[in-house]
Write a protein that holds these residues in place. Structure first.
Motif, PDB file in Angstrom:
ATOM      1  N   LYS A  14       0.168  -1.051   0.031  1.00 22.78           N
ATOM      2  CA  LYS A  14      -0.337   0.137   0.074  1.00 22.78           C
ATOM      3  C   LYS A  14       0.829   0.882   0.036  1.00 22.78           C
ATOM      4  N   ASN A  15       1.729   1.645   0.784  1.00 24.72           N
ATOM      5  CA  ASN A  15       2.461   2.439   0.820  1.00 24.72           C
ATOM      6  C   ASN A  15       3.643   2.415  -0.182  1.00 24.72           C
ATOM      7  N   ILE A  16       4.415   1.345  -0.634  1.00 25.30           N
ATOM      8  CA  ILE A  16       4.883   0.959  -1.989  1.00 25.30           C
ATOM      9  C   ILE A  16       4.135   1.912  -3.280  1.00 25.30           C
ATOM     10  N   ASN A  17       3.068   1.792  -3.459  1.00 24.28           N
ATOM     11  CA  ASN A  17       2.226   2.123  -4.095  1.00 24.28           C
ATOM     12  C   ASN A  17       2.277   3.648  -4.652  1.00 24.28           C
ATOM     13  N   LYS A  18       2.082   4.003  -2.928  1.00 24.74           N
ATOM     14  CA  LYS A  18       2.251   5.660  -3.362  1.00 24.74           C
ATOM     15  C   LYS A  18       2.977   6.265  -3.914  1.00 24.74           C
ATOM     16  N   ALA A  19       4.714   5.659  -3.989  1.00 28.73           N
ATOM     17  CA  ALA A  19       5.962   6.359  -4.275  1.00 28.73           C
ATOM     18  C   ALA A  19       5.603   5.578  -5.950  1.00 28.73           C
ATOM     19  N   ILE A  20       4.921   4.554  -6.607  1.00 30.26           N
ATOM     20  CA  ILE A  20       4.991   4.245  -7.552  1.00 30.26           C
ATOM     21  C   ILE A  20       5.416   5.686  -8.929  1.00 30.26           C
ATOM     22  N   PRO A  21       3.934   6.760  -8.635  1.00 35.05           N
ATOM     23  CA  PRO A  21       3.678   8.050  -9.939  1.00 35.05           C
ATOM     24  C   PRO A  21       5.356   7.838  -9.712  1.00 35.05           C
ATOM     25  N   TYR A  22       6.060   8.433  -8.549  1.00 36.65           N
ATOM     26  CA  TYR A  22       7.463   9.200  -8.479  1.00 36.65           C
ATOM     27  C   TYR A  22       8.065   8.334  -9.146  1.00 36.65           C
ATOM     28  N   LEU A  23       8.023   7.238  -8.787  1.00 36.84           N
ATOM     29  CA  LEU A  23       9.308   6.598  -9.154  1.00 36.84           C
ATOM     30  C   LEU A  23       9.950   6.072 -10.912  1.00 36.84           C
ATOM     31  N   LYS A  24       8.106   5.700 -11.353  1.00 30.60           N
ATOM     32  CA  LYS A  24       7.835   5.747 -12.968  1.00 30.60           C
ATOM     33  C   LYS A  24       8.914   7.357 -13.028  1.00 30.60           C
ATOM     34  N   GLU A  25       8.967   7.862 -13.317  1.00 30.77           N
ATOM     35  CA  GLU A  25       9.664   9.120 -13.633  1.00 30.77           C
ATOM     36  C   GLU A  25      11.211   9.186 -13.275  1.00 30.77           C
ATOM     37  N   CYS A  26      11.612   8.224 -13.277  1.00 27.55           N
ATOM     38  CA  CYS A  26      12.594   7.471 -12.730  1.00 27.55           C
ATOM     39  C   CYS A  26      12.990   6.971 -14.187  1.00 27.55           C
ATOM     40  N   ASP A  27      15.116   7.117 -14.037  1.00 26.31           N
ATOM     41  CA  ASP A  27      15.622   6.776 -14.878  1.00 26.31           C
ATOM     42  C   ASP A  27      16.120   5.057 -14.342  1.00 26.31           C
ATOM     43  N   LEU A  28      16.333   5.636 -13.637  1.00 28.98           N
ATOM     44  CA  LEU A  28      17.123   4.400 -12.742  1.00 28.98           C
ATOM     45  C   LEU A  28      16.100   4.357 -10.807  1.00 28.98           C
ATOM     46  N   ILE A  29      16.429   2.881 -10.260  1.00 26.63           N
ATOM     47  CA  ILE A  29      15.665   3.233  -8.615  1.00 26.63           C
ATOM     48  C   ILE A  29      16.640   2.026  -7.904  1.00 26.63           C
ATOM     49  N   ILE A  30      17.044   2.724  -6.780  1.00 22.96           N
ATOM     50  CA  ILE A  30      17.470   2.108  -5.662  1.00 22.96           C
ATOM     51  C   ILE A  30      16.846   1.843  -4.928  1.00 22.96           C
ATOM     52  N   HIS A  31      16.852  -0.046  -3.865  1.00 19.25           N
ATOM     53  CA  HIS A  31      16.505  -0.222  -3.272  1.00 19.25           C
ATOM     54  C   HIS A  31      17.173  -0.776  -2.150  1.00 19.25           C
ATOM     55  N   ALA A  32      17.818  -0.126  -0.514  1.00 18.94           N
ATOM     56  CA  ALA A  32      18.653  -0.036   0.097  1.00 18.94           C
ATOM     57  C   ALA A  32      18.272  -1.317   0.733  1.00 18.94           C
ATOM     58  N   GLY A  33      17.544  -2.175   0.431  1.00 21.88           N
ATOM     59  CA  GLY A  33      17.218  -3.637   1.694  1.00 21.88           C
ATOM     60  C   GLY A  33      15.880  -3.699   2.165  1.00 21.88           C
TER      61      GLY A  33
END
Length: 156
Positions: A14-33
């Motif tokens: 549910k919280n990840i989905n709130k970030a998805i619109p921002y992340l779609k605009e990125c060239d790369l995504i980094i997840h620190a675990g």
């Protein structure tokens, strides 16, 4: 280059989905675990390349730290638990200097953190699931353009 940075999502879709619109605009995504499996979900939802490491709550057989280059900047990525980041950045700072990092990305504490020390930028995006020390869930957007690095904290 626009990079989304997140950590400690802990399968809270549910919280990840709130970030998805921002992340779609990125060239790369980094997840620190914590949780590595969330990086797979994020990639599928955004179709953006993602670089991820495992955290202390992950059991996948993947790297727990990486050093890589993006737009002529060397990035050191670690969940941070093996460097004792809950007690400060001294140990991860030694590693960062050893690999000539320009940017260090870590999680584990669930506390948003940004610091520029000795020309190295240290970033903890906080947590999208269980924030500590603050009353908001967060992640980071980094924009690299030539030598300039802009960091924006996104609160959800």
């Amino acid at each position: 280059m626009k990079i989304g940075v997140l950590s400690d999502t802990h399968r809270m879709i549910k919280n990840i989905n709130k970030a998805i619109p921002y992340l779609k605009e990125c060239d790369l995504i980094i997840h620190a675990g914590d949780n590595f499996s969330d990086s797979k979900y994020i990639h599928k939802a955004t179709n953006v390349d993602i670089i991820a490491v495992k955290g202390n709550c992950d059991f996948e057989h993947v790297e727990d730290e990486l050093v890589f280059e993006v737009d002529k900047k060397t990035i050191f990525l670690s969940h941070g638990d093996s460097y004792g980041v809950k007690n400060g950045i001294d140990r991860i700072e030694q590693k960062a200097k050893g690999v000539n990092a320009d940017i260090v990305i870590f999680g584990h504490t669930h506390v948003p953190f940004q610091k520029n020390k000795d020309g190295i930028i240290y970033i903890n995006p906080g947590s999208l699931s269980l924030p500590r020390g603050v009353e908001y869930k967060s992640f980071i957007i980094i924009e690299i353009e030539d030598e300039a690095i802009k960091i924006e904290e996104i609160r959800i």
